[in-house]
Every structure is written in C-alpha cells, then in structure tokens.
Write a protein that holds these residues in place. Sequence first.
Motif, short mmCIF file in Angstrom:
data_model
loop_
_atom_site.label_atom_id
_atom_site.label_comp_id
_atom_site.label_asym_id
_atom_site.label_seq_id
_atom_site.Cartn_x
_atom_site.Cartn_y
_atom_site.Cartn_z
N VAL A 1 0.85 -1.18 0.00
CA VAL A 1 0.00 0.00 0.00
C VAL A 1 0.89 1.24 0.00
N ALA A 2 0.66 2.15 -0.93
CA ALA A 2 1.44 3.37 -1.02
C ALA A 2 0.53 4.55 -1.29
N SER A 3 0.90 5.72 -0.79
CA SER A 3 0.12 6.93 -1.05
C SER A 3 1.05 8.05 -1.44
N PHE A 4 0.52 8.97 -2.24
CA PHE A 4 1.29 10.06 -2.80
C PHE A 4 0.45 11.33 -2.73
N ALA A 5 1.10 12.47 -2.61
CA ALA A 5 0.40 13.75 -2.64
C ALA A 5 1.31 14.80 -3.23
N ALA A 6 0.75 15.67 -4.06
CA ALA A 6 1.42 16.86 -4.55
C ALA A 6 0.58 18.04 -4.10
N ASP A 7 1.14 18.89 -3.26
CA ASP A 7 0.38 19.95 -2.61
C ASP A 7 -0.34 20.82 -3.62
N GLY A 8 -1.66 20.98 -3.39
CA GLY A 8 -2.48 21.84 -4.23
C GLY A 8 -2.88 21.24 -5.56
N ILE A 9 -2.50 19.97 -5.81
CA ILE A 9 -2.77 19.37 -7.12
C ILE A 9 -3.62 18.10 -6.98
N ALA A 10 -3.06 17.07 -6.33
CA ALA A 10 -3.76 15.78 -6.26
C ALA A 10 -3.12 14.91 -5.20
N SER A 11 -3.85 13.86 -4.80
CA SER A 11 -3.32 12.81 -3.94
C SER A 11 -3.93 11.50 -4.38
N ALA A 12 -3.28 10.39 -4.02
CA ALA A 12 -3.79 9.08 -4.43
C ALA A 12 -3.21 8.01 -3.53
N GLY A 13 -3.97 6.94 -3.38
CA GLY A 13 -3.50 5.76 -2.67
C GLY A 13 -3.64 4.55 -3.57
N PHE A 14 -2.68 3.63 -3.49
CA PHE A 14 -2.66 2.43 -4.31
C PHE A 14 -2.49 1.20 -3.43
N THR A 15 -3.24 0.14 -3.74
CA THR A 15 -3.06 -1.17 -3.12
C THR A 15 -2.67 -2.14 -4.22
N ARG A 16 -1.51 -2.75 -4.06
CA ARG A 16 -1.02 -3.68 -5.08
C ARG A 16 -1.74 -5.01 -4.97
N LEU A 17 -2.13 -5.53 -6.13
CA LEU A 17 -2.88 -6.79 -6.20
C LEU A 17 -2.03 -7.84 -6.91
N ALA A 18 -2.54 -8.41 -7.99
CA ALA A 18 -1.87 -9.53 -8.64
C ALA A 18 -0.73 -9.06 -9.55
N PRO A 19 0.47 -9.67 -9.42
CA PRO A 19 1.56 -9.34 -10.34
C PRO A 19 1.40 -10.09 -11.66
N LEU A 20 1.89 -9.49 -12.72
CA LEU A 20 1.98 -10.18 -14.00
C LEU A 20 3.33 -10.87 -14.09
N PRO A 21 3.39 -12.06 -14.68
CA PRO A 21 4.66 -12.80 -14.70
C PRO A 21 5.69 -12.14 -15.61
N SER B 1 10.13 -3.41 -17.28
CA SER B 1 9.71 -3.35 -15.89
C SER B 1 8.88 -4.57 -15.54
N THR B 2 8.84 -4.91 -14.26
CA THR B 2 7.81 -5.81 -13.77
C THR B 2 6.53 -5.00 -13.59
N VAL B 3 5.38 -5.69 -13.66
CA VAL B 3 4.09 -5.00 -13.65
C VAL B 3 3.15 -5.69 -12.68
N GLN B 4 2.35 -4.90 -11.98
CA GLN B 4 1.42 -5.43 -11.00
C GLN B 4 0.11 -4.65 -11.08
N TRP B 5 -1.02 -5.38 -11.12
CA TRP B 5 -2.32 -4.72 -11.06
C TRP B 5 -2.50 -4.06 -9.70
N ALA C 1 -8.36 1.42 -15.01
CA ALA C 1 -7.35 0.44 -14.61
C ALA C 1 -6.21 1.17 -13.91
N SER C 2 -5.51 0.45 -13.02
CA SER C 2 -4.34 1.00 -12.34
C SER C 2 -3.25 -0.06 -12.28
N LEU C 3 -2.00 0.38 -12.43
CA LEU C 3 -0.86 -0.53 -12.48
C LEU C 3 0.29 0.03 -11.66
N ALA C 4 1.18 -0.86 -11.22
CA ALA C 4 2.45 -0.46 -10.63
C ALA C 4 3.57 -1.04 -11.48
#
Length: 206
Positions: free
Chosen positions: A119-139, A164-168, A191-194
Amino acid sequence: MPYPPEPWELRGSMHLSLWRLPETELPSSPVETPPVLVGGSGLVGTAWVIYGPGSVMEYNELLTAVLVYDRMVPRVHISHIWVDSADSEQGGRELWGIPKRQAQFRLRSTTGEPRFSRVASFAADGIASAGFTRLAPLPGSWPFAYRVAQDLNGFQQTRVSGSSTVQWCSSAWRFEPDGPLGWLGGRRPVASLALNDFAMRFGAES
C-alpha cells in the motif's frame, strides 16, 4: 547546463492509472497528433513516479498524458507534469518540450519505501493525492517502447524505451477542485498498475 545531456538513464517505480474521457474533455495536444478516440472517448494516464538510485538524477514526479497518434501510429503527449527537481524541470523543457513545473511531494507507505510496499500513497500539494493497493503481479519483465510528442520550437518526438515488472493495483484519487487537474475530479480510473522496478532510457544519443 546543470542537467545531464540526453539520453537520460532512469530507474525507479511508477504507479499509473488510466482514465476514459469524452473528446471534449481531453487535454489539448499538438495539431500534428490528434487524440486516439474509441466511441468518442480518449485515454488519459496519470502517474506518480519515483526516480531512484541508478538514475542520472533522483527526484519525484506527477504527470498527466493523453494517447494520441501520428499517421495512425500511437504516441504519448504529456499535458501536465510536476517535479521536485529544478534541474529536471529545466532539462525537460529545454531538451524535449515537456512542460515541467515544480511542486512539493509527500510519499507514504505501510511498510517502507512506496515502491516496495503493498500500500502506497502520494500527494502533490495543491494538485492531487492518491492511494494504491497492489494486487496480482503479471509474470516476467515487460519491455516497452514509445515516443513522446511535444511542442518544442515546432513539433518534436522523443524516443522512450525500457522494461519493468508490472502489478495490477486498485487506486483511489483525489484532485483538488480548484487545482490544475480538477477536471479529473469525480471520475474512476478504468485500470491502475504499478511498474515496480523499471529501467528506462529517455531521449536519444547526441
């Protein structure tokens, strides 16, 4: 010149979300590269990027890009972008016409560095914020190659390649209503990816 010459060799991680928007609500792009449309809608990507050890510069980034095409070949146009490095800002603008601006970032995770946590979260002041939960990785490791289309004293395209490696992921975004990305507020990504540990080359040999 405080920034390094191209190409920039970059390593790090990216958390990416994709959005489907009506044509009338898409960011503008160079006249040479109209948006790719399916059923009257186009595709926009928003991404938080951490450029870490092994990169020509280490910094953080938030960007928004729209999928466009040049003579039927898909390209990427970066419409909005913020970094926390003055050198990266200047280099992006002068080398490739990427409209970088500076912002202050906050990065958090449940287990350590955002690129290694579930689980990771990010914020840019005055612009946006977001949180991500990593799920299934792609091989395996996934290669990528594309061109970024920007305006720089006229139309210019820049090569980008890497792997890169990729994860949903699942994600939750908040856009400041009066901020520069407020037009994305109230929407859900399709969709969201890491990209967990990418290696990227941006630009060409001089």
